[in-house]
Scaffold this motif. Structure first.
Motif, PDB file in Angstrom:
ATOM      1  N   MET A   1      24.297  -7.393  -9.518  1.00 52.78           N
ATOM      2  CA  MET A   1      25.383  -6.612  -8.923  1.00 52.78           C
ATOM      3  C   MET A   1      24.839  -5.872  -7.712  1.00 52.78           C
ATOM      4  O   MET A   1      23.815  -5.191  -7.771  1.00 52.78           O
ATOM      5  N   LYS A   2      25.554  -6.012  -6.608  1.00 56.23           N
ATOM      6  CA  LYS A   2      25.102  -5.386  -5.389  1.00 56.23           C
ATOM      7  C   LYS A   2      25.616  -3.958  -5.315  1.00 56.23           C
ATOM      8  O   LYS A   2      26.815  -3.710  -5.434  1.00 56.23           O
ATOM      9  N   VAL A   3      24.694  -3.038  -5.161  1.00 57.86           N
ATOM     10  CA  VAL A   3      25.072  -1.623  -5.074  1.00 57.86           C
ATOM     11  C   VAL A   3      25.342  -1.256  -3.624  1.00 57.86           C
ATOM     12  O   VAL A   3      24.519  -1.526  -2.744  1.00 57.86           O
ATOM     13  N   LYS A   4      26.497  -0.688  -3.408  1.00 53.21           N
ATOM     14  CA  LYS A   4      26.850  -0.264  -2.058  1.00 53.21           C
ATOM     15  C   LYS A   4      26.009   0.930  -1.651  1.00 53.21           C
ATOM     16  O   LYS A   4      25.894   1.909  -2.366  1.00 53.21           O
ATOM     17  N   LYS A   5      25.430   0.805  -0.491  1.00 49.69           N
ATOM     18  CA  LYS A   5      24.564   1.888   0.009  1.00 49.69           C
ATOM     19  C   LYS A   5      25.404   3.111   0.347  1.00 49.69           C
ATOM     20  O   LYS A   5      26.411   3.031   1.051  1.00 49.69           O
ATOM     21  N   GLN A   6      24.993   4.242  -0.184  1.00 48.97           N
ATOM     22  CA  GLN A   6      25.741   5.477   0.042  1.00 48.97           C
ATOM     23  C   GLN A   6      25.442   6.019   1.431  1.00 48.97           C
ATOM     24  O   GLN A   6      24.291   6.125   1.845  1.00 48.97           O
ATOM     25  N   GLU A   7      26.524   6.305   2.176  1.00 56.35           N
ATOM     26  CA  GLU A   7      26.342   6.851   3.519  1.00 56.35           C
ATOM     27  C   GLU A   7      25.904   8.308   3.436  1.00 56.35           C
ATOM     28  O   GLU A   7      26.351   9.064   2.582  1.00 56.35           O
ATOM     29  N   LYS A   8      25.045   8.659   4.370  1.00 53.97           N
ATOM     30  CA  LYS A   8      24.576  10.040   4.418  1.00 53.97           C
ATOM     31  C   LYS A   8      25.618  10.920   5.089  1.00 53.97           C
ATOM     32  O   LYS A   8      26.160  10.570   6.134  1.00 53.97           O
ATOM     33  N   SER A   9      25.894  12.004   4.459  1.00 53.70           N
ATOM     34  CA  SER A   9      26.854  12.930   5.051  1.00 53.70           C
ATOM     35  C   SER A   9      26.208  13.667   6.211  1.00 53.70           C
ATOM     36  O   SER A   9      24.988  13.788   6.293  1.00 53.70           O
ATOM     37  N   ALA A  10      27.065  14.141   7.099  1.00 56.99           N
ATOM     38  CA  ALA A  10      26.555  14.862   8.263  1.00 56.99           C
ATOM     39  C   ALA A  10      25.760  16.081   7.812  1.00 56.99           C
ATOM     40  O   ALA A  10      26.218  16.878   7.012  1.00 56.99           O
ATOM     41  N   GLY A  11      24.579  16.218   8.362  1.00 52.65           N
ATOM     42  CA  GLY A  11      23.764  17.377   8.043  1.00 52.65           C
ATOM     43  C   GLY A  11      22.989  17.262   6.759  1.00 52.65           C
ATOM     44  O   GLY A  11      22.338  18.199   6.326  1.00 52.65           O
ATOM     45  N   SER A  12      23.061  16.091   6.052  1.00 54.12           N
ATOM     46  CA  SER A  12      22.348  15.965   4.781  1.00 54.12           C
ATOM     47  C   SER A  12      20.842  15.856   4.989  1.00 54.12           C
ATOM     48  O   SER A  12      20.074  16.148   4.092  1.00 54.12           O
ATOM     49  N   LEU A  13      20.457  15.417   6.175  1.00 50.41           N
ATOM     50  CA  LEU A  13      19.037  15.298   6.466  1.00 50.41           C
ATOM     51  C   LEU A  13      18.759  15.976   7.792  1.00 50.41           C
ATOM     52  O   LEU A  13      19.258  15.558   8.828  1.00 50.41           O
ATOM     53  N   ARG A  14      18.014  17.050   7.744  1.00 49.98           N
ATOM     54  CA  ARG A  14      17.697  17.790   8.954  1.00 49.98           C
ATOM     55  C   ARG A  14      16.288  17.452   9.409  1.00 49.98           C
ATOM     56  O   ARG A  14      15.335  17.648   8.667  1.00 49.98           O
ATOM     57  N   ARG A  15      16.196  16.934  10.589  1.00 52.66           N
ATOM     58  CA  ARG A  15      14.886  16.623  11.149  1.00 52.66           C
ATOM     59  C   ARG A  15      14.506  17.735  12.106  1.00 52.66           C
ATOM     60  O   ARG A  15      14.712  17.638  13.321  1.00 52.66           O
ATOM     61  N   LEU A  16      13.966  18.791  11.561  1.00 59.02           N
ATOM     62  CA  LEU A  16      13.640  19.971  12.346  1.00 59.02           C
ATOM     63  C   LEU A  16      12.154  20.034  12.656  1.00 59.02           C
ATOM     64  O   LEU A  16      11.326  19.635  11.835  1.00 59.02           O
ATOM     65  N   PRO A  17      11.809  20.558  13.826  1.00 63.92           N
ATOM     66  CA  PRO A  17      10.401  20.805  14.133  1.00 63.92           C
ATOM     67  C   PRO A  17       9.856  21.878  13.198  1.00 63.92           C
ATOM     68  O   PRO A  17      10.618  22.554  12.487  1.00 63.92           O
ATOM     69  N   PRO A  18       8.548  22.081  13.173  1.00 65.68           N
ATOM     70  CA  PRO A  18       7.972  23.122  12.312  1.00 65.68           C
ATOM     71  C   PRO A  18       8.595  24.486  12.582  1.00 65.68           C
ATOM     72  O   PRO A  18       8.832  24.857  13.738  1.00 65.68           O
ATOM     73  N   PHE A  19       8.870  25.214  11.514  1.00 68.64           N
ATOM     74  CA  PHE A  19       9.493  26.530  11.625  1.00 68.64           C
ATOM     75  C   PHE A  19       8.662  27.456  12.501  1.00 68.64           C
ATOM     76  O   PHE A  19       9.203  28.225  13.301  1.00 68.64           O
ATOM     77  N   SER A  20       7.342  27.403  12.361  1.00 68.30           N
ATOM     78  CA  SER A  20       6.468  28.285  13.136  1.00 68.30           C
ATOM     79  C   SER A  20       6.587  28.025  14.630  1.00 68.30           C
ATOM     80  O   SER A  20       6.517  28.953  15.441  1.00 68.30           O
ATOM     81  N   ALA A  21       6.798  26.761  15.011  1.00 67.18           N
ATOM     82  CA  ALA A  21       6.944  26.427  16.424  1.00 67.18           C
ATOM     83  C   ALA A  21       8.268  26.957  16.967  1.00 67.18           C
ATOM     84  O   ALA A  21       8.338  27.500  18.076  1.00 67.18           O
ATOM     85  N   LEU A  22       9.339  26.807  16.188  1.00 63.11           N
ATOM     86  CA  LEU A  22      10.639  27.340  16.592  1.00 63.11           C
ATOM     87  C   LEU A  22      10.586  28.856  16.740  1.00 63.11           C
ATOM     88  O   LEU A  22      11.116  29.424  17.702  1.00 63.11           O
ATOM     89  N   ARG A  23       9.928  29.501  15.788  1.00 65.27           N
ATOM     90  CA  ARG A  23       9.850  30.958  15.809  1.00 65.27           C
ATOM     91  C   ARG A  23       9.028  31.440  17.000  1.00 65.27           C
ATOM     92  O   ARG A  23       9.379  32.438  17.645  1.00 65.27           O
ATOM     93  N   ALA A  24       7.937  30.745  17.304  1.00 68.68           N
ATOM     94  CA  ALA A  24       7.091  31.137  18.428  1.00 68.68           C
ATOM     95  C   ALA A  24       7.846  31.002  19.744  1.00 68.68           C
ATOM     96  O   ALA A  24       7.780  31.882  20.610  1.00 68.68           O
ATOM     97  N   PHE A  25       8.582  29.908  19.907  1.00 68.66           N
ATOM     98  CA  PHE A  25       9.325  29.706  21.143  1.00 68.66           C
ATOM     99  C   PHE A  25      10.464  30.716  21.268  1.00 68.66           C
ATOM    100  O   PHE A  25      10.713  31.253  22.350  1.00 68.66           O
ATOM    101  N   GLU A  26      11.158  30.987  20.173  1.00 64.56           N
ATOM    102  CA  GLU A  26      12.265  31.949  20.217  1.00 64.56           C
ATOM    103  C   GLU A  26      11.769  33.333  20.611  1.00 64.56           C
ATOM    104  O   GLU A  26      12.381  34.019  21.437  1.00 64.56           O
ATOM    105  N   ALA A  27      10.652  33.758  20.028  1.00 60.45           N
ATOM    106  CA  ALA A  27      10.089  35.072  20.356  1.00 60.45           C
ATOM    107  C   ALA A  27       9.652  35.120  21.811  1.00 60.45           C
ATOM    108  O   ALA A  27       9.842  36.126  22.501  1.00 60.45           O
ATOM    109  N   THR A  28       9.072  34.036  22.295  1.00 62.76           N
ATOM    110  CA  THR A  28       8.636  33.975  23.687  1.00 62.76           C
ATOM    111  C   THR A  28       9.827  34.067  24.636  1.00 62.76           C
ATOM    112  O   THR A  28       9.808  34.821  25.613  1.00 62.76           O
TER     113      THR A  28
END
Length: 307
Positions: A1-28
């Motif tokens: 039986m072929k299982v239908k691949k479940q589509e990813k909902s918007a925002g289910s996977l966040r590809r974010l840079p390292p938090f420390s890098a975001l924080r350093a740039f924001e503070a700068t």
């Protein structure tokens, strides 16, 4: 039986840079300086620079570029900063709300009347909403010697003895006046037009004197002055069209946005030696409520172009 691949909902996977890098740039970007960002995050100047570079590499875009001995934001960097600042503010507010019940007690704050009226009072509700169990008493710094304040907010040079002193914000100072004055018989179009008006200042007239010298003009040409001990009276007189006062880019935010006052000229001076400072007693332990207020104040007062 072929299982239908479940589509990813918007925002289910966040590809974010390292938090420390975001924080350093924001503070700068918010502080406008690598050194100040490093001080805020308690890391080295080199560490901030490395984190900003890592963020640029992760995103594949240039966010900063060298400007003399410092750096400046590119157009993409300037576009990104407000979004990051809001995101970090939202995280901070959420965390504070979760733990706000742990913050309680009474706190006495001494603040300059002009800053209290024009800037602090409109923003205090946001702090009180986050910390409903904290009670605040605000006193004028002009009467500080008569009271025992937990936290002081002062404007001037950091020369107050027996205090822990932290700079909050430097200011740009410029002429302000009522829109009605610009529609009168002597509108202010250039520096020399100011000599036709009553110039409002505090005793001594140092603000106008410094301004004219910075613009290559002779302060002795001033013929009419009106001076008040209280800065709030200076601004009230300017709103009423009595004359032209010297304002700044912190306490004038609301008046300029609402149109009660305008900047007739682009000329301004940067007060490098004068700034707003936070003062506490060196032998006084900071309560949780005091630390919360200091953190909130530091973020709010350094945030520009927001009312």
């Amino acid at each position: 039986m072929k299982v239908k691949k479940q589509e990813k909902s918007a925002g289910s996977l966040r590809r974010l840079p390292p938090f420390s890098a975001l924080r350093a740039f924001e503070a700068t970007g918010r502080r406008g300086n690598l050194i100040h960002a490093a001080e805020e995050l308690y890391v080295t100047h080199g560490a901030i620079s490395k984190q900003v570079k890592a963020l640029e590499e992760a995103l594949g875009v240039t966010l900063t570029r060298r400007a003399g001995r410092g750096i400046e934001l590119t157009s993409k960097g300037r576009w990104l900063i407000p979004y990051l600042t809001k995101a970090f503010d939202d995280i901070d507010a959420a965390l504070r709300s979760v733990s706000s019940e742990a913050f309680e007690g009474d706190m006495v704050i001494a603040c300059m009347p002009g800053l209290t009226n024009a800037w602090l009072i409109p923003r205090l509700p946001s702090f009180m909403d986050q910390y409903p169990n904290v009670s605040i008493t605000v006193l004028p710094t002009t009467q500080f010697n008569n009271y025992d304040a937990d936290i002081e907010i002062r404007y001037g040079r950091p020369e107050w003895p027996n205090r822990n002193i932290t700079m909050l914000r430097q200011l740009n100072v410029f002429p302000v006046c009522s829109p009605r004055l610009m529609n009168g018989t002597h509108p202010v179009r250039r520096i020399d037009d100011l000599f036709k008006h009553t110039l409002i200042d505090e005793p001594g007239g140092s603000h106008w004197r410094e301004f004219f010298v910075s613009q290559g003009k002779d302060p002795s040409k001033v013929t009419r002055t009106l001076r008040f001990q209280d800065f709030t009276h200076c601004i009230t007189a300017a709103r009423e069209g009595v004359g032209v006062a010297m304002g700044d880019d912190l306490t004038m935010e609301s008046d300029l946005t609402a149109g009660r006052l305008i900047r007739p000229l682009l000329a301004q001076i940067s007060r490098q030696s004068l700034a707003y400072y936070l003062l506490t007693a060196p032998d006084q332990p900071l309560t949780a409520a005091m630390r919360a207020f200091i953190d909130w104040l530091t973020i709010e007062i350094q945030r520009k172009d927001r009312n």
